[in-house]
Design a protein around this motif. Structure first.
Motif, short mmCIF file in Angstrom:
data_model
loop_
_atom_site.label_atom_id
_atom_site.label_comp_id
_atom_site.label_asym_id
_atom_site.label_seq_id
_atom_site.Cartn_x
_atom_site.Cartn_y
_atom_site.Cartn_z
N ILE A 1 -4.53 -7.74 -18.48
CA ILE A 1 -3.49 -8.53 -18.18
C ILE A 1 -4.01 -9.87 -17.95
CG2 ILE A 1 -3.34 -7.84 -15.84
CD1 ILE A 1 -0.38 -8.02 -16.10
N SER A 2 -3.50 -11.00 -18.09
CA SER A 2 -3.84 -12.13 -17.54
C SER A 2 -3.30 -12.70 -16.40
CB SER A 2 -3.90 -13.39 -18.68
OG SER A 2 -2.61 -13.77 -18.84
N LYS A 3 -4.08 -13.08 -15.16
CA LYS A 3 -3.45 -13.35 -13.98
C LYS A 3 -3.79 -14.71 -13.52
CE LYS A 3 -3.76 -10.80 -9.69
NZ LYS A 3 -4.49 -9.71 -8.86
N SER A 4 -2.91 -15.06 -13.01
CA SER A 4 -3.09 -16.60 -12.36
C SER A 4 -2.29 -16.80 -11.16
CB SER A 4 -2.72 -17.82 -13.22
OG SER A 4 -1.39 -17.54 -13.69
N TYR A 5 -3.05 -17.71 -10.38
CA TYR A 5 -2.27 -18.07 -9.45
C TYR A 5 -1.53 -19.63 -9.44
CZ TYR A 5 -4.39 -14.26 -6.42
OH TYR A 5 -4.96 -13.20 -5.98
N VAL A 6 -0.56 -19.33 -8.90
CA VAL A 6 0.53 -20.59 -9.42
C VAL A 6 0.88 -21.63 -8.14
CG1 VAL A 6 2.49 -21.48 -10.73
CG2 VAL A 6 1.67 -19.09 -11.01
N THR B 1 1.77 -17.80 -4.18
CA THR B 1 1.29 -17.52 -2.84
C THR B 1 1.92 -18.41 -1.80
OG1 THR B 1 -0.45 -18.90 -3.42
CG2 THR B 1 -1.25 -16.77 -3.46
N ASP B 2 2.61 -19.46 -2.35
CA ASP B 2 3.40 -20.27 -1.48
C ASP B 2 4.73 -19.87 -1.04
OD1 ASP B 2 4.21 -22.36 -0.02
OD2 ASP B 2 4.24 -23.90 -1.83
N ARG C 1 -10.95 3.22 4.70
CA ARG C 1 -10.62 4.14 3.84
C ARG C 1 -11.84 4.39 2.86
NH1 ARG C 1 -6.13 0.90 1.68
NH2 ARG C 1 -4.99 1.21 3.71
N MET D 1 -2.81 -1.69 -11.60
CA MET D 1 -3.10 -3.02 -11.02
C MET D 1 -3.15 -3.14 -9.56
SD MET D 1 -1.43 -6.50 -12.58
CE MET D 1 -0.27 -5.65 -13.43
N ASP E 1 -5.71 -0.34 -6.10
CA ASP E 1 -6.73 -0.62 -4.92
C ASP E 1 -6.27 -1.39 -3.80
OD1 ASP E 1 -8.23 0.97 -6.52
OD2 ASP E 1 -9.01 -0.83 -7.52
N ASN F 1 -4.87 -2.91 -0.75
CA ASN F 1 -4.65 -2.43 0.76
C ASN F 1 -3.61 -3.22 1.40
OD1 ASN F 1 -7.16 -1.03 0.56
ND2 ASN F 1 -8.35 -2.95 0.59
N GLU F 2 -2.90 -3.96 0.80
CA GLU F 2 -1.99 -4.90 1.35
C GLU F 2 -0.67 -3.98 1.96
OE1 GLU F 2 -2.75 -8.29 1.72
OE2 GLU F 2 -1.24 -7.70 3.35
N ASN F 3 -0.76 -4.31 3.35
CA ASN F 3 0.21 -3.55 3.92
C ASN F 3 1.57 -4.60 4.42
OD1 ASN F 3 -0.18 -0.79 4.17
ND2 ASN F 3 -1.83 -1.43 5.74
N VAL G 1 9.22 -21.18 -1.76
CA VAL G 1 9.11 -20.56 -3.02
C VAL G 1 9.67 -21.45 -4.30
CG1 VAL G 1 9.97 -18.48 -4.25
CG2 VAL G 1 9.49 -18.43 -1.78
N ARG H 1 2.57 -24.95 -6.61
CA ARG H 1 3.82 -26.15 -6.76
C ARG H 1 3.26 -27.30 -7.14
NH1 ARG H 1 9.09 -26.61 -4.82
NH2 ARG H 1 9.20 -24.75 -3.67
N TYR I 1 0.83 -1.29 0.12
CA TYR I 1 0.07 -0.13 0.10
C TYR I 1 0.85 1.15 0.02
CZ TYR I 1 -3.36 3.47 1.71
OH TYR I 1 -3.97 4.73 1.73
N GLN J 1 -13.74 3.22 -0.94
CA GLN J 1 -13.71 2.09 -1.52
C GLN J 1 -15.05 1.48 -1.51
OE1 GLN J 1 -11.02 0.05 -1.93
NE2 GLN J 1 -9.36 1.44 -1.41
N MET K 1 0.28 -12.54 -15.61
CA MET K 1 0.91 -12.48 -14.30
C MET K 1 0.51 -13.74 -13.65
SD MET K 1 -1.14 -9.68 -11.64
CE MET K 1 -0.60 -9.86 -9.88
N MET K 2 1.42 -14.23 -12.86
CA MET K 2 1.48 -15.53 -12.08
C MET K 2 1.40 -15.01 -10.65
SD MET K 2 3.47 -17.60 -14.97
CE MET K 2 2.27 -18.91 -14.94
N VAL K 3 0.44 -15.53 -9.82
CA VAL K 3 0.61 -15.06 -8.40
C VAL K 3 1.24 -16.38 -7.83
CG1 VAL K 3 -0.36 -14.25 -6.35
CG2 VAL K 3 -1.35 -13.86 -8.72
N GLN L 1 0.85 -0.97 -16.63
CA GLN L 1 -0.13 -1.47 -15.91
C GLN L 1 0.04 -1.92 -14.50
OE1 GLN L 1 -2.66 -4.59 -17.53
NE2 GLN L 1 -1.57 -4.49 -19.16
N MET M 1 -4.46 -19.37 0.29
CA MET M 1 -3.50 -18.96 -0.78
C MET M 1 -4.10 -18.34 -2.00
SD MET M 1 -0.82 -22.05 -0.98
CE MET M 1 0.42 -22.13 0.20
#
Lengths: 964, 767
Positions: free
Chosen positions: B183-188, A476-477, B217, A510, A513, A515-517, A481, B190, A414, B220, A472-474, A506, B203
């Motif tokens: 943008i195409s977004k994905s969660y990856v 989360t692990d 805030r 992106m 918005d 809010n992640e601190n 990693v 393992r 944020y 929003q 984009m590839m998220v 972008q 996750m």
């Protein structure tokens, strides 16, 4: 001067100033002490000339007056406080470095000690009285800080009567200290009280505790600040005698010009001092002698130093598949120190004396003086520095390396989004990426780039050139990693330009918005490292980070900043990383050639000691912008970013320092990682990084054979070529102490002392370290006095010519905020400076510890030359002047309250001092139009920018409230 | 027996039920002596174009242990407005809305023709259907392309408000976010790490509570969109997006070195799919559609390592206990299947590869959840493409032929208890008075969950007669069974279909003839086969065959007419005459024989056998063979080697394959090109006729059969030769002298030998 920096300080400063003075309300004792320190340090300077001049240095003992001055102060507690602050300020400010000089002077005027021939009278500035040393023994610690600030009053005093030349030293020295050396610098004194002798393991620790005696603070006399040897003068002298000339490296053991001297260096068989500088160019023949003198034997090696365009770049030797010729026994590389015999069929290694056959492809006949006929055709036979093309044997897995990759990792939490940093970075990357470093002969850069953003999770981006839009590839692990994609993550910038631009456009939106601190940190590095590992290439991570990583993940940190630890034996904990995660991460990074450069934008404590560990150990750089503000700081940040991306760098490097028999490299300091005692591993090493190597005797050294050093760095170029860079240096050996003292290099000594002390900070209490430094300095000088100088009064400090400014510099080092704790200085700042110094080369450390102070108001608008620097002392500031202070890290502009309005008008385009606001600084430095005055200033500012890559903030300092 | 045949057929059409016995032996002892258990094949959602659902809720018996639904078999007292439950005899008041009820004004559920009736429940929120695609990207370029096209096409077939999601996997697993623009977004994830549902949801950010920050805030949006909305979006909103996304799908980019299989994280991908739906849409209709082109090679659920030199397990390895990953993998997929079933979702598996893909281990995912299992050689075949398209076919109302999250409850009158069910279901473990202690199939419950079903899904349900031997036959008594199927219709309505049937009791000693005549040998064969296949999943093959043989012999002993020790005197009545033949073919079928089949194929065949209706099941047991010739119209012929004649064209339908086989002469004619000559147009027609018929079968069948066009001497003729009864083999060929058919080179016994042997055993007093 130190004060200049932080605004806060100012106010404080004023009062503080007073303390020191005799008259003024003396701060608590402590101050006094500090003062003492400070002063003490100030070097004494000798008559310029000749070495050993016994005569010269004499110090004026202080004995006299001092006491009085000190004690006197009756200040009230409040004052005391102020004093504290002041001192603190000093400390912080990098300025501390500067402080010393100033202080020096303060001693009681009366007692200027030395008279050395000394220098020409200094111009105005010194103020005499400012400091007083006398602190009561007890609280020695604060010392330094305090001293610096001479109370204004003093100053005035001082001003008027510039002390006699030599005066400097006063405080420090107590009269004949126990040490016996004339010098017994005050330091000893100050510290003395506190600690017992150094029992530390610290290199060169000096045992004798007793010396300190400083005891008698009381006695001091004021030293005439101008009588202290002036670094400015020493620098100027060297410039005058050696500047602008050609310095050929054809002689063994020859002492090169000072780092501050500009000359053309010609490689004639020994590495240029730009690559290697030694603390002494003449090694003692025996270890006993080395012990006696206690002069550290060390070399500061900057293997990738930038070479000016008027000097020859390194030659590249290519033996094809045969690879470099090496000694069979010690594996030293072919170099000018190899002696060819038997008509050229064999050669004797200069390092281990082994006789080797010359490989058939390399055979050449010898001439009448036993030199190969091709001596001048082969760089490795005639030059001190050159490069070899490495064969596959020198590559990982025997495969040619891939070109390196740069991965940009942006914290999109944020706060970074909100303050516009993310947008700034993304915008800038678009232009910076056009300038990726490339091999000279290449059209485009071979470096591939990749992008990651993160907050508490990581986002990888696929920017493959054939995509219509980035993906984009998220990930989360964060606990474990991994790299989610291979193809399309690291791409050629030119090929994927449109996708990358699309992405960079972008990213700010992106996360607009978000809010992640919370953020993670270790997983970020890990991800970058894994990505490089997966791509099987070395590389560099550029991480833009702003907060303490508190999200649940490996490397999670908590706020452990604890001011209560300061000045306790546990203080070292503050410099140690909080968890060992970062240590093992750094190890992995080095193993995979992953260099980490960190841009930190902290608004509060972020634990630099932990976050900075990986950058430090992987040969990266840590940049820190406290309370980053877009309009103020973005220019510096962008400059740093550009420079860092563009600078020359070698990856996946291993350095090995070989020596001739009789001594060996025992300790290494720098941005390195060592798995064993000999191989210095570096994920990367760039043109600004230096490694300091300490040598110890194994055996006797022969005066005839001298001491040879070969530093070989195996690395991967930015184009993906594996190379060896070899630097050779030959030193003299002598059994005469005088020879040893003659060949010393103070700048390199300070570099070594700083690094060894800063390394020790992790393990030992600061006071012990300071004590060791003081003792060792005293010991070195005492040894000189005892063995080389002609007898003189015990109260006189005698300095060898080569170490004239050592006490001043040492004082500067001691006052550095790393070694001197003050609650006002943030733990992060101290950790930052500690790490920073660890990779500095000699020139950087010289400027860092003894900043340049330029009186801008004396500027000749008709000429383009900079005004001559003046001693770096607060007492040299005048309220009618405008001063620019630079230490390679920050630049400060100091405006005297009575500075001429026309000057103000000229520079800031406002009618008077009162109209100047700190916001104008950047305008001031950025603006190239307008009147001449401004132009010159700009050019001098930009000069600093260019010369010193690390220059950061420019802070305008308005000296309005200070009393003079 | 025409009457019984008609009765059976009529019942099947109306209620979707076929019983093995249509007159029930009245005591437990007699029932067990009948050998074939009292059981039925139930098609709960049999298509009934003539049955419009009623728009109100059913009336339940007020006894809490009963809760049976008012049906035509109930006694009604119109005057008192009471009805008596025919299961527990509880007398119930009609609810207030039924006050106008009278003999002439009956609600539908009391009319005899509404023994099956469907109610639409209006209460409760309706959720859109969910389709979650789980796509393997370790495919060959062609395959992937074809798959992508099929998936893109499918978007146009989905109901517009259905939610759709996409997960792709290879070495990693990617959950694609569908809501983002530009943008195409994905969660990856393992591919090697098993995650709990909780971890997965964390996750993916599905568990995030509303952030306090957010309120703080301003600016929003206040309402939080559904957290899952990032991954599951209405088709109409994102079909363009998703089409592009699918179009840009790349093959798994990780290099696969020579001699290795690509790393495929099927286990984790499924686990994530299950976890995603579990956390966001429990208990609403959802299909997880897994498209895979090879075996899982890493992580939980891996079936084979990535070394190509180690082949995937075969039956041989399994028998030798040499399949090192099988147990663990099976456990993983069973765990997933059970979770999925609990959530009411179903998993389809579309496996297209030349080698095995691990269906053996993954079968439970489809079997327990009522999902489809499709096996093919490549996604780039019409077999896959048309099969896949068929999933989205619609019925006469324009509704999808799929239903979700069904529970089937079976209620019986007191003389009966439920022993179990075999089909695409899991037990709901509901004990009750009508649950038998003996289990046949999945037992110990009176309710089952069927997460995904279509109009042809058929369960075998097994009963036990519990009345004692000496108890009299209930006077004029009929036993009754009520099937209550609650499900989510594809229109997202909640519906309940109720089928109530009754059959007469008969005293087996005095009225055996009746019982015999009411035997439905087709249903019995299928029900026995299901029992056999069910056992084969857990027992050794030979044991199952022995058990089947023993049952057959006992049946023949019980119902055959013979003189002791005289095989030639053995006769079976018409209602039993075909049964031995079914058993003969069943023994040879791939459901019980694993020889020549891979474990995957066996699993695939068994999967379909356990869910198809009676007709299809019979085809599977005993393929149908048609003969085309100039001698007359096409006719069904014996599935026998003697039917393979030179001047015939044969069309065989085994359910899984359609084989067209040209006899030797026909082939020669065709080679000579007669079909192109105008004067031999009839030959052209002859060649064309089986093709047309085959097309017709292909159109109607799900999954698409493998279509094989072969001829005498062709290598693919083996499909035919392996199925026909080997009445002529190399052993007896010349003994017969004349060549009347094609000899089959086999040592298998022929039907003749089998029957002879059966007779001998049946008449022998030894057993």
């Amino acid at each position: 001067m130190s004060m200049m920096k932080p605004a806060g300080p100012l106010g404080a400063a004023a009062p503080g100033g007073m303390l020191p003075q005799g008259p003024s309300p003396p701060g608590p004792h402590q101050f006094g002490q500090n003062g003492a320190h400070a002063q003490g340090h100030p070097p004494q300077r000798f008559p310029g000339p000749p070495p050993v001049n016994s005569a010269v240095s004499s110090y004026a003992p202080y004995s006299p007056s001092t006491p009085s001055s000190y004690p006197s102060p009756a200040s009230t507690s409040s004052i005391a406080q102020l004093g504290h602050q002041l001192s603190a300020m000093h400390v912080n400010s990098y300025g501390s470095g500067m402080a010393p000089p100033g202080q020096g002077p303060p001693g009681s005027p009366s007692a200027p000690l030395f008279q050395g021939p000394s220098q020409p009278p200094q111009p105005s500035i010194m103020q005499p009285g400012s400091q007083v040393l006398p602190p009561p023994p007890t609280t020695a610690l604060n010392g330094p800080g305090a001293s610096p600030l001479p109370p204004s009053m003093h100053r005035q005093d001082g001003l008027p009567g510039p002390a006699p030349l030599n005066a400097q030293y006063q405080p420090p020295l107590l009269p004949g200290q126990t040490l016996g050396t004339g010098y017994s610098p005050q330091q000893a004194a100050n510290y003395g009280p506190q600690m017992a002798g150094g029992q530390l393991s610290y290199p060169g620790g000096f045992p004798g505790g007793p010396a300190q005696m400083a005891g008698p603070p009381q006695l001091q006399k004021k030293l005439d600040p101008d009588s202290i040897p002036s670094p400015i003068q020493v620098i100027e002298n060297d410039r005058a005698t050696r500047g602008g000339q050609v310095y050929a490296t054809n002689t063994r053991g020859q002492v090169p010009p000072l780092v501050t001297t500009d000359c053309v260096i010609q490689d004639q068989g020994n590495a240029s001092p730009r690559y290697i500088r030694c603390t002494t160019y003449c090694f003692p023949c025996t270890s006993d002698m080395a012990k006696q003198a206690q002069i550290p034997l060390a070399a500061v090696i900057k293997p990738f130093a930038t070479i000016p365009s008027n000097e020859t770049p390194l030659y590249l030797v290519n033996h094809g598949e045969n690879g470099p010729v090496r000694c069979n026994r010690c594996k030293a590389y072919m170099c000018p120190f190899m002696q060819f015999i038997e008509g050229g069929r064999r050669y004797q290694c200069g390092f281990c004396n082994c006789v080797n056959d010359v490989p058939p492809f390399y055979f050449q006949h010898l001439d009448h003086i036993g030199r190969r006929l091709d001596h001048y055709e082969k760089p490795e036979l005639s030059l001190g520095s050159y490069e070899y093309v490495a064969t596959l044997d020198y590559c990982r897995k025997n495969k040619p390396p891939s070109p390196p990759a740069f991965i940009f990792m942006i914290d999109v939490s944020y706060s970074n989004i909100k303050n516009g940093l993310v947008k700034l970075i993304c915008e800038e990357l678009k232009t910076v990426l056009e300038k990726l470093p490339k091999e000279e002969q290449e059209e485009t850069s071979a470096i591939r780039v990749g992008f990651i953003t993160y907050n508490k999770v990581l986002h990888f981006f696929n920017v493959k050139s054939n995509l219509a839009q980035p993906q984009m590839m998220v990930m989360t692990d964060v606990g474990e990693v991994f790299v989610p994609l291979l193809d399309g993550f690291l791409v050629n910038y030119q090929d994927s330009q449109s996708v990358i631009h699309n992405l960079l456009d972008q990213i700010p939106e992106m996360f607009a918005d978000s809010n992640e601190n919370e953020t993670v940190f270790a997983p970020v590095i890990q991800a970058g490292m894994e990505a490089l590992k997966a791509a099987d290439c070395p590389g560099k991570l550029f991480i833009f980070h702003s907060s303490l990583p508190t999200a649940e993940a490996p490397g999670k940190l908590k706020n452990r900043d604890d001011k209560k630890l300061i000045n306790t034996d546990k203080e070292k904990i503050l410099f140690q990383p909080q968890t060992n995660v970062y240590d093992s991460l750094a190890k992995d990074c080095v193993a995979h050639g992953c260099c980490v450069t960190l841009f930190l934008f902290p608004s509060q404590y972020v634990d630099v000691a932990s976050l900075g560990l990986v950058p430090q150990l992987t040969g990266g750089t840590l940049y820190k912008y406290n309370n980053f503000q877009m309009h103020m700081d973005s220019q510096q940040f962008l400059n740093d970013l550009r420079n860092d991306i563009e600078k020359k760098i070698g990856f996946d490097a291993i350095m090995r320092v070989r020596t001739s028999t009789g001594f060996r490299a025992t300790d290494f300091f720098g941005g390195i990682f060592m798995n064993n005692t000999t191989d210095v591993e570096m994920a990367a090493i760039d043109c600004d990084k230096a490694v300091t190597v300490e040598f110890k005797h194994d055996d006797k050294l022969g005066e005839d054979s001298g001491a040879l050093i070969q530093c070989a760095v195996l690395y991967t170029t930015i184009g993906g070529q594996r190379r060896l860079r070899i630097h050779n240096l030959s030193l003299n050996c002598s059994s005469q102490l005088a020879d040893l003292y003659k060949s010393c290099e103070t700048d390199a000594l300070i570099n070594f002392f700083a690094k060894s002390a800063f390394k020790a900070v992790l393990h030992q209490p600061l006071k012990v370290i300071r004590e060791i430094l003081v003792n060792q300095t005293a010991h070195m000088l005492a040894c000189y006095r005892k063995n080389c100088a002609s007898p003189s009064a015990a109260s006189q400090l005698i300095l060898p010519d080569s170490m004239k400014v050592l006490p001043v510099y040492m004082n500067c080092l001691l006052k550095n905020c790393v070694l001197l704790s003050r609650p006002e200085i943030s733990t992060d700042e101290r950790a930052y400076q500690r790490q920073l110094v660890m990779t500095m080369g000699v020139a950087d450390s010289q400027l860092f510890f003894y900043p340049q102070l330029l009186p801008i108001h004396t500027l000749d608008v008709k000429s383009t030359t900079l005004p001559a620097a003046i001693r770096c002392s607060e007492s040299r500031l005048s309220e009618e002047g405008i001063f620019l202070l630079a230490n390679g890290l920050n630049m400060f502009l100091w405006l005297g309250v009575s500075s001429p309005p026309e000057l103000i008008q000229g520079i800031f385009n406002v009618p008077s001092f009162a109209h100047v606001s700190t916001d104008m600084v950047s305008i001031f430095f950025r603006c190239f139009c307008g009147n001449v005055q401004r132009n010159v200033l700009c050019s001098c500012a930009t000069t600093y920018y260019k010369v010193k890559k690390t220059v950061r903030h420019i802070v305008l300092y308005k000296k309005e409230n200070l009393m003079f | 027996m025409a009457t019984y045949l008609e009765f059976i057929q009529q019942n099947e059409e109306r209620d979707g039920v076929r019983f093995s016995w249509n007159v029930w032996p009245s005591s437990r002892l007699e029932a067990t002596r009948m050998v074939v258990p009292l059981a039925c094949l139930l098609t709960p959602l049999k298509e009934r174009p003539d049955l419009p659902p009623v728009q109100y809720e059913p009336v339940l018996c007020s006894r809490t242990t009963c809760r049976a639904i008012l049906n035509p078999l109930c006694q009604v007292d119109y005057r008192a407005k009471l009805w008596a439950c025919n299961f527990c005899f509880q007398r119930n008041q009609f609810p207030p809305v039924y006050t106008c009820i009278s003999e002439v004004n009956q609600p539908a559920e009391l009319m005899p023709q509404f023994s099956t009736i469907e109610y639409v429940i209006q209460r409760g929120a309706q959720y859109p259907l969910i389709f979650l695609y789980v796509v393997d990207t370790c495919l060959e370029e062609d395959d992937l392309q074809a798959l992508k096209e099929s998936l893109q096409m499918s978007l146009s077939l989905l109901p517009p408000d259905a939610l759709v999601g996409l997960i792709t996997f290879g070495r990693m697993v990617q959950v694609h976010e569908l809501s983002c623009e530009r943008i195409s977004k994905s969660y990856v994830f393992r591919g090697t790490k098993d995650l709990t549902a909780k971890q997965i949801q964390d996750m993916l950010g599905l568990t995030k509570p509303a952030m306090p920050m957010q309120q703080a805030r301003p600016g929003q949006p206040q309402e939080q969109p559904l957290v899952s909305s990032r991954f599951l979006q209405p088709v109409h909103k994102i079909d363009m997006n998703l089409t592009d996304l699918l179009g840009e799908l790349q093959r798994d980019p990780w290099p696969v070195t020579q001699g290795k299989r690509p790393l495929r994280s099927t286990g984790v991908a499924l686990s994530i799919a299950v976890g995603l739906l579990e956390g966001t849409f429990p208990n609403t209709g959802a299909r997880i559609m897994l498209f895979t082109g090879g075996p899982p090679t890493q992580g939980p659920g891996m079936v084979v390592g990535d070394e190509l030199k180690v082949p995937i397990r075969s039956w041989h390895d399994i028998e030798k206990d040499n399949a090192r990953f099988m147990k663990k993998a099976t456990k993983h997929y069973e765990m997933l299947a059970n979770r999925t079933a609990t959530n009411g979702h179903c998993i389809d598996i579309y496996a297209c590869a030349l080698d095995q893909t691990g269906l053996l281990e993954m079968k439970c995912c489809a079997n327990l959840t009522g999902g489809h299992m499709v096996m093919g050689d490549s996604f780039n075949t019409s077999l896959f493409k048309q099969t896949f398209q068929k999933i989205f076919s619609k019925d006469f109302n324009g509704d999808f032929r799929m239903a979700f999250g069904a529970t089937l409850e079976v209620k019986t009158s007191r003389e009966l208890k439920v022993a179990g069910a075999i089909g695409p279901c899991v037990s709901l473990n509901v004990k009750g008075p009508c649950v038998s202690e003996n289990e046949l199939g999945v037992g110990g419950t009176s309710q089952w969950k069927i997460c995904g079903l279509d109009p042809t899904s058929t369960l075998g349900i097994y009963f036990e007669v519990v009345s004692q031997h000496n108890a009299p036959v209930p006077q004029g008594g009929r036993g009754a069974i009520q099937y209550v199927t609650r499900y989510q219709h594809s229109s997202t309505q909640r519906r309940i279909r109720v089928t109530t049937i009754a059959r007469n009791w008969a005293d087996a000693q005095s009225q055996l003839r009746h019982i015999e005549a009411a035997f439905d040998q087709e249903a019995a064969a299928v029900l026995m086969a299901r029992l056999g296949v069910f056992r084969a999943e857990s027992e050794e093959g030979p044991d199952v065959l022995r058990w089947l043989d023993r049952q057959l012999i006992r049946l023949c002993q019980k119902f055959g007419q013979y003189n002791k020790e005289d095989p030639t005197s053995f006769r079976l009545s018409d209602s039993f005459s075909l049964y031995p033949q079914f058993m003969f073919h069943l023994r040879r079928s791939p459901f019980l024989q694993v020889f020549n089949n891979s474990p995957d194929e066996s699993s695939y065949y068994r999967h379909h056998f356990a869910r198809q209706d009676l007709t299809q099941s019979l085809i599977m047991i005993q393929p149908i063979l048609y003969s085309y010739s100039f001698h007359g119209p096409p006719e069904p012929v014996l599935l026998d080697s003697s039917s393979i004649l030179a001047d015939r064209i044969l069309l065989m339908d085994t359910f899984f394959q359609i084989v067209i086989y040209l006899g030797e002469t026909i082939v020669q004619w065709r080679k000579a090109g007669y079909q192109d000559m105008p004067e031999y147009e009839n030959f052209r027609h002859l060649l064309q006729a089986p093709l047309d018929d085959a097309q017709e079968i292909l159109q109607a069948r799900f999954p698409m059969p493998r279509y094989i066009n072969t001829e005498h001497g062709g290598s693919q003729a083996r499909f035919l030769l392996s199925k026909v009864n080997p009445s002529q083999t190399h052993n007896n060929l010349y003994a017969w002298g004349q060549e009347t058919g094609a000899p089959i080179l086999t040592d298998d016994v022929s039907l003749q030998v089998f029957v002879d042997h059966l007779k001998k055993l049946a008449v022998s007093s030894a057993c």
